[in-house]
Design a protein around this motif. Structure first.
Motif, short mmCIF file in Angstrom:
data_model
loop_
_atom_site.label_atom_id
_atom_site.label_comp_id
_atom_site.label_asym_id
_atom_site.label_seq_id
_atom_site.Cartn_x
_atom_site.Cartn_y
_atom_site.Cartn_z
N UNK A 130 -1.72 5.73 5.92
CA UNK A 130 -2.02 6.78 6.89
C UNK A 130 -3.42 6.64 7.46
N UNK A 131 -4.34 6.07 6.67
CA UNK A 131 -5.70 5.87 7.15
C UNK A 131 -5.80 4.66 8.07
N UNK A 132 -4.74 3.87 8.16
CA UNK A 132 -4.81 2.63 8.92
C UNK A 132 -3.89 2.64 10.13
N UNK A 133 -3.43 3.80 10.53
CA UNK A 133 -2.53 3.85 11.69
C UNK A 133 -3.20 3.25 12.91
N UNK A 134 -2.54 2.26 13.49
CA UNK A 134 -3.04 1.64 14.69
C UNK A 134 -3.66 0.27 14.48
N UNK A 135 -3.96 -0.12 13.23
CA UNK A 135 -4.60 -1.41 13.03
C UNK A 135 -3.60 -2.54 13.29
N UNK A 174 0.83 -1.20 0.00
CA UNK A 174 0.00 0.00 0.00
C UNK A 174 0.86 1.25 0.00
N UNK A 175 0.34 2.28 -0.63
CA UNK A 175 1.03 3.56 -0.64
C UNK A 175 0.95 4.21 0.74
#
Length: 895
Positions: free
Chosen positions: A280-285, A274-275
């Motif tokens: 950045x939208x998945x921080x913490x998963x 992933x770019x």
């Protein structure tokens, strides 16, 4: 056998066109042509179905070609070769099916792919009829029934066991699965729910996301998820839907420390590709991925990135799990072909006419070597890029997994976990479990396990409301301040006391009275830790955490009834348009009768004013059948018959409707029958003081202006409705049905009515402050207790809540319908057509009888006005007819 560079380059220019749906076999330089050029080696054709329009499909093709080069470079003495035939499915299941059919006709010995769950199942089903093995590199379930399907990917069942133990080791008790709405997505649910149950976690809700869901639908689902019980989500969605899902979740503030996101390998396997913008939208998963051999993968990645850029001009930073799996599968196929010495020839297939469910199925070939090749693949073992290649019951077994965590747009491997070791799922140090660097999305500032022998002590606010003490009846005074439990009674108090009585840990609490005006602010400011009372669950409130509902109820609307006096009630049966049309037809009928009777009937002659009066008198007198003028023309008689029938229908309908209105008028008549009518009439509306949920419903959902809202305690409802909007009161009250049940039960009269519209809520529960870590444990324990005490909760409701079934709480209905022109359209059409036809026939007859006189008038050398006046004078003349004169003389003698 290798080709010289010149020959290889020339052969690299060759390409072919295939069938329309199956896509063309894609022959490129390298592996395929080496296989074709090895004329001393036996060749076995192997089909590969990929979505070659996607970067993932192109990457998997590149991996397979690299595997071919590496395998035969390492084993130059092997006597067999594999010839890969690539087909492009374009991501379409129908094209994948046609590609499989075409490859079977091309005598392939096995098929690799496709990359989607749906395509794989369809291809496996088709190939199963031809006994051709299909090796899947897509995210599939081992539950797929096709016996020829070999799963080379991570098995969901073992992955789910790891996730369940991960949940257990963090003491998360409430989990919400989020899955794509497809067979692939739903296949995980039974095993997931079962394994979570085994570790003491519960699934009370699940969320399905449609594959083609627009962003607005995903946003709605996420907003609903914010209000669900629990904040630990297991996401089982394929890319690119997963990327859009997390983009919207991040926009709503749900990818934060208040939520835990655990993703399956369907997402974990592609995180590396992933770019940064998407990461950045998945921080913490947190995700799970098969463990890879670092050294070999590094060497492969170097060649892979160079080959991909050369063949497709695509530059990537990392390889995904799918490329590594495709590489291992190509090795496994080549080893199995060498074991069985299988080659593609006409004698290796037989024609099977059995299946005619597919177009041209009678020509499908059945492989005689299929069973042997499947057996050889099952027994193949080697050290691949993704660990040992070892199949058990058609499913590849993975010894180790990586637990991944996305932190600051970077993917870090938390821990390498062994398949049979539950404890290895946890980080090495217990402190890391609570560290934000380990689980960035964790909603807990401390570990979620309760400290041994520690007593939780909270201040619990009891929501005291004037005039309605069924939920909380606080009788605090100077003599009982120390005994706060005995000083508080009511439904909410009883539910709370029974719930905390079921706790398996020590819980100390103190009741503190709070009032509607400042209850929410005291809770968010930390003055109290929770509120026990009738708190409507608001999923959009980011500061409060609600328990499971102990009571369900909708928002009702109660309005006052109108006064029974109405001077214009007689106009109500007909709509305005029906009145206008009816009166218009009276005039039209009168004019039509005058036209027909004027030349022959003395009753319709005389001074102009008398004729006008007589004409309309005759038409309107038919309403009560009081017309006494005799008609001389059959045209007018027929017209009158039709008109009398019309008048009869209209008058009968009017009488029936007016009777209904007068009957209902004696019962009740609300000032409004809908919320839209309240808003249109400019009525003030009331709600309970402190009810932020109802206030937000009125302003944000129902579009009432803030200036039209007035808040009251429930004991002031009657006074507010009695005064009405014109005298400082309101026209309607919006509140939870239980309050309005109580209001109507004490005001059983015809003054107030519940209108039909209701507005749903998520129920009534207790509220807690999210900022206190212990609150979560208390809230979760209370929720669990509430769900287990449903029978006793019903008994409490019967004890405290009043029943207003004997009052007029049914949905309002006017009891009648205003008659509109639509109810009589057919009748008016018949009347209009008949009247017009009679007049037209009469005029034609008049012209024919007097054509010579009329022709003379029209040809006179006069102005148009003079000629028109002459025509009118001619029409105004009495028709001279002997028979007509006799009739008239007889009628005059009778008079």
């Amino acid at each position: 056998m290798d080709l010289d560079p010149v020959e290889e380059r020339s052969m690299g220019l060759v390409y072919t066109f295939g069938c329309l749906f199956g896509g063309a076999p894609v022959y490129g330089s390298g592996a395929e042509f080496r296989a074709q050029a090895a004329n001393k080696k036996a060749a076995a054709s192997v089909g590969v179905i990929l979505d070659l329009t996607s970067e993932l499909g192109k990457g998997c093709k590149t991996s397979i070609l690299l595997a071919y080069d590496d395998f035969y470079a390492a084993n130059p003495n092997y006597t067999t070769r594999v010839k890969f035939i690539f087909r492009d499915s374009m991501g379409n299941a129908l094209k994948a099916a046609n590609a499989a059919t075409n490859l079977i006709k091309s005598r392939v010995q096995a098929i690799i792919g496709p990359l989607s769950y749906l395509e794989t199942n369809i291809v496996a089903s088709i190939c199963n009829q031809s006994h051709i093995p299909v090796i899947s590199i897509s995210a599939t379930s081992s539950a797929t029934s096709a016996s020829n399907l070999i799963h080379a990917t991570l098995d969901f069942s073992s992955e789910i066991r790891f996730i369940a133990n991960f949940i257990k080791n963090h003491s998360w008790h409430y989990v919400i699965p989020v899955y794509e709405d497809s067979d692939y997505g739903a296949s995980i649910l039974p095993s997931l729910i079962h394994n979570l149950y085994l570790v003491g976690a519960e699934v009370h809700e699940s969320v399905a996301i449609p594959l083609n869901a627009p962003d607005s639908r995903i946003e709605n689902e996420l907003r609903i998820m914010k209000g669900l019980r629990g904040s630990v989500f297991i996401v089982h969605i394929m890319s690119p839907l997963a990327i859009r899902f997390f983009q919207i979740a991040n926009k709503l503030g749900m990818v934060s420390k208040n939520y835990v996101w655990i993703v399956t390998s369907s997402i974990g396997g592609i995180l590396d590709t992933l770019e940064p913008a998407n990461l950045n939208f998945m921080n913490g998963i947190v995700g799970l991925r098969t463990h890879t051999q670092s050294d070999r993968v590094t060497n492969f990645s170097t060649k892979y990135k160079a080959r991909l850029q050369k063949d497709y001009n695509i530059k990537v930073e990392n390889t995904s799990m799918y490329q590594l799996l495709a590489y291992d599968v190509a090795w496994a196929i080549a080893m199995a072909v060498e074991k069985t010495k299988i080659v593609s020839s006409d004698t290796s297939f037989i024609i099977s006419p059995q299946n005619n469910s597919i177009k041209s199925a009678s020509m499908l070939r059945v492989s005689e070597n299929g069973a042997n090749l499947i057996s050889a693949i099952h027994s193949t073992k080697f050290e691949g890029l993704v660990g040992n290649f070892n199949l058990v019951d058609g499913q590849r077994q993975f010894a180790q997994y990586d637990i991944l965590n996305v932190i600051d747009n970077q993917i870090s491997s938390i821990r390498k976990a062994g398949q049979n070791s539950n404890s290895n799922i946890n980080p090495t140090r217990q402190s890391n479990v609570c560290s934000r660097s380990y689980l960035r999305s964790s909603p807990y500032k401390q570990c979620n396990s309760r400290p041994a022998a520690q007593v939780v002590s909270l201040k619990i606010g009891t929501l005291v409301k004037e005039g309605f003490d069924e939920f909380v009846n606080a009788t605090l005074n100077a003599t009982n301040l120390e005994d706060t439990t005995q000083a508080n009674k009511g439904l909410s108090i009883d539910v709370f006391l029974e719930a905390v009585g079921n706790f398996d840990f020590s819980f100390d609490y103190t009741f503190v009275p709070v009032y509607p005006d400042n209850a929410i602010s005291e809770l968010t400011d930390g003055i109290v830790d929770g509120i026990v009372g009738d708190m409507i669950i608001d999923p959009d409130n980011e500061k409060l955490d609600f328990t499971a509902p102990y009571l369900y109820g909708d928002i009702w609307v109660v309005v006052s009834n109108k006064s029974s006096s109405d001077k214009w009630i007689f106009l109500r049966p007909f709509s305005y348009k029906l009145w206008v049309v009816s009166i218009g037809f009276f005039f039209f009928t009168g004019i039509a009768l005058w036209l027909i009777e004027h030349r022959t009937n003395p009753a319709f002659r005389g001074p102009i004013l008398e004729q006008i009066g007589l004409t309309f008198y005759f038409a309107f007198s038919t309403l009560v059948y009081a017309h006494d003028q005799k008609l001389t023309s059959n045209f007018s008689r027929f017209l009158l018959i039709i008109w009398l029938f019309t008048v009869f229908v209209l008058s009968s309908s009017y009488t029936a409707s007016l009777s209904s209105i007068l009957t209902v008028q004696q019962l009740q008549q609300p000032i409004a029958n809908s919320v839209d009518e309240l808003r249109k009439n400019g009525e003030f509306v009331g709600y309970q003081t402190g009810s932020t949920f109802v206030q937000k419903l009125l302003t944000e959902t129902l579009d009432f202006k803030t200036t039209k809202l007035r808040s009251y305690s429930s004991d002031k409802y009657e006074e507010a409705l009695k005064n009405g909007s014109a005298h400082g009161g309101v026209g309607a009250i919006f509140d939870v049905e239980h309050y309005l049940h109580g209001f109507l039960s004490t005001n059983c009269s015809e003054k107030y009515t519940k209108i039909s519209q209701t507005f749903s809520t998520r129920g009534i529960g207790f509220a807690f402050n999210k900022n206190n870590s212990y609150n979560y444990f208390v809230k979760a324990a209370i929720s669990e207790a509430i769900l287990s005490m449903s029978n006793s909760t019903i008994e409490m409701q019967t004890k405290y809540l009043k029943d207003s079934r004997n009052c007029n709480t049914q949905s309002t209905d006017t009891g009648y319908e205003i008659l509109t022109i639509g109810n009589f359209t057919g009748l008016f059409i018949i009347t209009g057509v008949v009247s017009s036809l009679m007049v037209i026939i009469f005029l034609i007859s008049y012209v024919c009888k007097n054509k010579n006189q009329l022709k003379t008038i029209c040809t006179e050398d006069k102005s148009i006005v003079n000629r028109f006046c002459a025509l009118c004078k001619h029409f105004n003349k009495m028709e001279s007819n002997s028979s007509k004169s006799e009739v008239i003389t007889t009628e005059m003698q009778e008079i």
